[in-house]
Design a protein around this motif. Structure first.
Motif, mmCIF file in Angstrom:
data_model
loop_
_atom_site.group_PDB
_atom_site.id
_atom_site.type_symbol
_atom_site.label_atom_id
_atom_site.label_comp_id
_atom_site.label_asym_id
_atom_site.label_seq_id
_atom_site.Cartn_x
_atom_site.Cartn_y
_atom_site.Cartn_z
ATOM 1 N N ASP A 200 0.894 -1.161 0.173
ATOM 2 C CA ASP A 200 0.236 0.212 -0.128
ATOM 3 C C ASP A 200 1.258 1.529 -0.048
ATOM 4 O O ASP A 200 1.411 1.484 0.899
ATOM 5 N N LEU A 201 1.320 1.779 -1.393
ATOM 6 C CA LEU A 201 1.976 2.994 -1.152
ATOM 7 C C LEU A 201 1.412 3.963 -0.548
ATOM 8 O O LEU A 201 2.337 5.013 -0.114
ATOM 9 N N GLU A 202 0.071 4.227 0.405
ATOM 10 C CA GLU A 202 -0.332 5.315 0.941
ATOM 11 C C GLU A 202 0.050 5.042 2.405
ATOM 12 O O GLU A 202 0.621 5.868 2.839
ATOM 13 N N THR A 203 -0.252 3.610 2.754
ATOM 14 C CA THR A 203 0.963 3.648 3.998
ATOM 15 C C THR A 203 1.456 3.509 3.920
ATOM 16 O O THR A 203 2.388 2.818 5.370
ATOM 17 N N MET A 204 2.497 2.359 3.434
ATOM 18 C CA MET A 204 3.801 2.258 2.797
ATOM 19 C C MET A 204 3.881 1.110 4.481
ATOM 20 O O MET A 204 4.680 0.895 4.783
ATOM 21 N N THR A 205 2.444 0.016 3.676
ATOM 22 C CA THR A 205 2.524 -1.220 4.568
ATOM 23 C C THR A 205 2.285 -2.084 3.487
ATOM 24 O O THR A 205 1.981 -2.185 1.944
ATOM 25 N N THR A 206 2.921 -3.331 4.193
ATOM 26 C CA THR A 206 2.805 -4.550 2.709
ATOM 27 C C THR A 206 2.950 -5.654 3.738
ATOM 28 O O THR A 206 2.614 -5.794 5.389
ATOM 29 N N ARG A 207 2.819 -7.039 3.232
ATOM 30 C CA ARG A 207 3.261 -7.956 3.967
ATOM 31 C C ARG A 207 4.497 -8.731 4.594
ATOM 32 O O ARG A 207 5.437 -8.034 2.691
ATOM 33 N N HIS A 208 5.477 -9.244 4.799
ATOM 34 C CA HIS A 208 5.909 -9.929 5.165
ATOM 35 C C HIS A 208 6.384 -10.823 4.868
ATOM 36 O O HIS A 208 5.587 -11.851 6.717
ATOM 37 N N TYR A 209 6.914 -12.364 4.393
ATOM 38 C CA TYR A 209 6.949 -13.272 4.469
ATOM 39 C C TYR A 209 8.355 -14.003 5.060
ATOM 40 O O TYR A 209 9.363 -13.415 4.932
ATOM 41 N N ASP A 210 7.798 -14.639 6.208
ATOM 42 C CA ASP A 210 9.010 -14.923 7.526
ATOM 43 C C ASP A 210 9.711 -16.150 7.045
ATOM 44 O O ASP A 210 9.025 -17.064 7.551
ATOM 45 N N GLN A 211 10.918 -16.480 6.464
ATOM 46 C CA GLN A 211 11.259 -17.382 6.603
ATOM 47 C C GLN A 211 11.471 -18.403 7.074
ATOM 48 O O GLN A 211 11.635 -19.104 7.566
ATOM 49 N N LYS A 212 12.566 -17.869 8.328
ATOM 50 C CA LYS A 212 12.714 -18.819 9.822
ATOM 51 C C LYS A 212 11.154 -18.873 10.017
ATOM 52 O O LYS A 212 11.222 -20.288 10.567
ATOM 53 N N ASN A 213 10.550 -18.026 10.251
ATOM 54 C CA ASN A 213 9.006 -19.458 10.529
ATOM 55 C C ASN A 213 8.552 -20.681 10.098
ATOM 56 O O ASN A 213 7.605 -21.448 10.301
ATOM 57 N N LEU A 214 8.776 -19.980 8.432
ATOM 58 C CA LEU A 214 7.992 -21.384 7.342
ATOM 59 C C LEU A 214 8.542 -22.338 7.730
ATOM 60 O O LEU A 214 7.828 -23.584 7.978
ATOM 61 N N ALA A 215 9.873 -22.923 8.373
ATOM 62 C CA ALA A 215 10.604 -23.256 8.051
ATOM 63 C C ALA A 215 10.083 -24.768 9.644
ATOM 64 O O ALA A 215 10.043 -25.371 9.434
ATOM 65 N N LYS A 216 10.189 -23.177 10.230
ATOM 66 C CA LYS A 216 9.976 -24.202 11.142
ATOM 67 C C LYS A 216 8.819 -24.225 11.578
ATOM 68 O O LYS A 216 8.419 -25.467 12.367
ATOM 69 N N HIS A 217 7.339 -23.829 10.782
ATOM 70 C CA HIS A 217 6.514 -24.513 10.518
ATOM 71 C C HIS A 217 5.973 -25.817 10.426
ATOM 72 O O HIS A 217 5.419 -26.940 10.398
ATOM 73 N N LEU A 218 7.317 -26.323 9.381
ATOM 74 C CA LEU A 218 7.228 -26.975 8.229
ATOM 75 C C LEU A 218 8.695 -27.973 9.243
ATOM 76 O O LEU A 218 8.692 -29.231 9.197
ATOM 77 N N GLY A 219 9.027 -27.600 9.845
ATOM 78 C CA GLY A 219 9.707 -28.315 10.822
ATOM 79 C C GLY A 219 10.876 -28.668 10.679
ATOM 80 O O GLY A 219 11.894 -30.287 10.954
ATOM 81 N N ILE A 220 11.076 -28.016 9.835
ATOM 82 C CA ILE A 220 12.867 -27.794 9.181
ATOM 83 C C ILE A 220 13.614 -26.997 9.006
ATOM 84 O O ILE A 220 13.382 -25.939 9.916
ATOM 85 N N ARG A 221 14.981 -27.167 8.862
ATOM 86 C CA ARG A 221 15.917 -26.075 9.575
ATOM 87 C C ARG A 221 15.886 -25.030 8.120
ATOM 88 O O ARG A 221 15.646 -25.924 7.007
ATOM 89 N N ILE A 222 16.329 -23.919 8.492
ATOM 90 C CA ILE A 222 16.284 -22.713 7.133
ATOM 91 C C ILE A 222 17.112 -23.529 6.197
ATOM 92 O O ILE A 222 17.119 -23.286 4.727
#
Length: 324
Positions: A200-222
């Protein structure tokens, strides 16, 4: 290109800490305080063009004035909060290893163009403009020159721009990568992967995809994410493996947890090399296909001359170069 289905899986099936709404100005301020330097964001140029042309008439190939006005606004908003933008564009340099990949992508683009003209015969230009799946960049925009000369922005023209974006971000200690390609979740790059699609250009916000937490959720290492990417491919042999692994139709909400469970049973150190024939036999039914897996893994690792961090990743990369 990214990993098919991974973005949908993260957004729909992962806990909130895997995808977080972030304020880019706050990230920049935190970075300045902790690093005592100006934050840099590396931009995938194609994602900028797609973001800006959303809402403009790309089908007619025009509205250049409006486009450059929006481009200037886009860059100015980042500079106003103290961020240095560096923009990467894919170039035309192709060696023998990448020619076939480039050729395949070019034919897919041509198919999209044929689909676009077919759609124009059936529907109005306004309706086609609204179909983001058919989006094609208007030719001869001269964006890189405009960014460099008019907006005083650093530009990089590279051949393999996803991997080179990640390598640049890591080597230059950049704050974030801005784009829309799940490959950036696999590479060692910047601390933040910021979504162009949800920006969103007006608010300067967006989504951040977190590599560390994705790996943790899948039960593997980065460090095992490159193997995840290699096994999540879309060819027929891998599809058969996916069906076997999921014991039925491999929907993405079932596939990625199943891949994570399988990968968690495999070595996460130098002994992975010795296990590749066994993995290839499970995946392809052929131990000799282990070189394909090794090359796929290596595609996500930094170049040998870079600081590779984890020693076993360095080991894997040099093992891969024995085959080249």
């Amino acid at each position: 290109m990214g990993i098919r289905g991974l973005q949908s899986f993260i957004e729909r099936n992962c806990p909130p800490n895997c995808v977080q709404r972030v304020d880019i100005a706050e990230l920049a301020e935190d970075f300045r305080e902790s690093h005592q330097e100006q934050p840099t964001i590396v931009f995938d140029g194609a994602s900028i063009l797609r973001f800006i042309y959303n809402g403009l008439d790309w089908v007619s190939g025009g509205q250049f004035t409006e486009f450059f006005e929006e481009l200037e606004k886009f860059v100015s908003k980042f500079k106003a909060i103290g961020i240095k933008p560096v923009v990467f564009f894919g170039g035309t340099k192709h060696n023998d290893d990448t020619y076939e990949e480039w050729r395949e992508k070019s034919f897919k683009k041509l198919e999209k163009v044929h689909e676009l003209f077919g759609d124009l015969e059936r529907r109005s230009a306004d309706a086609v403009n609204a179909n983001s799946q058919l989006f094609r960049f208007p030719v001869n925009l001269g964006v890189s020159l405009y960014l460099k000369e008019k907006l005083n922005t650093e530009i990089k023209i590279v051949a393999k721009h996803e991997s080179e974006i990640a390598e640049y971000a890591k080597s230059k200690n950049c704050m974030a990568i801005f784009g829309q390609d799940t490959d950036f979740l696999i590479y060692e790059g910047a601390p933040y992967y910021l979504s162009a699609q949800h920006f969103d250009l007006e608010t300067m916000t967006t989504r951040h995809y977190d590599q560390k937490n994705l790996a943790k959720h899948l039960g593997i290492r980065i460090s095992q994410l490159p193997l995840l990417a290699a096994l999540a491919g879309n060819n027929e042999e891998l599809k058969r493996f996916h069906t076997s692994l999921c014991r039925g139709y491999a929907r993405f909400d079932r596939l990625f947890p199943a891949l994570g469970k399988y990968i968690s049973t495999l070595p996460a150190d130098q002994s992975l090399i010795g296990a590749l024939p066994r993995i290839a036999n499970r995946v392809f039914g052929d131990e000799s296909q282990s070189e394909i897996l090794l090359r796929s893994i290596c595609a996500y690792l930094p170049k040998p001359e870079e600081d590779l961090g984890k020693s076993f990743l360095k080991f894997i990369y040099y093992e891969c170069f024995r085959f080249i």
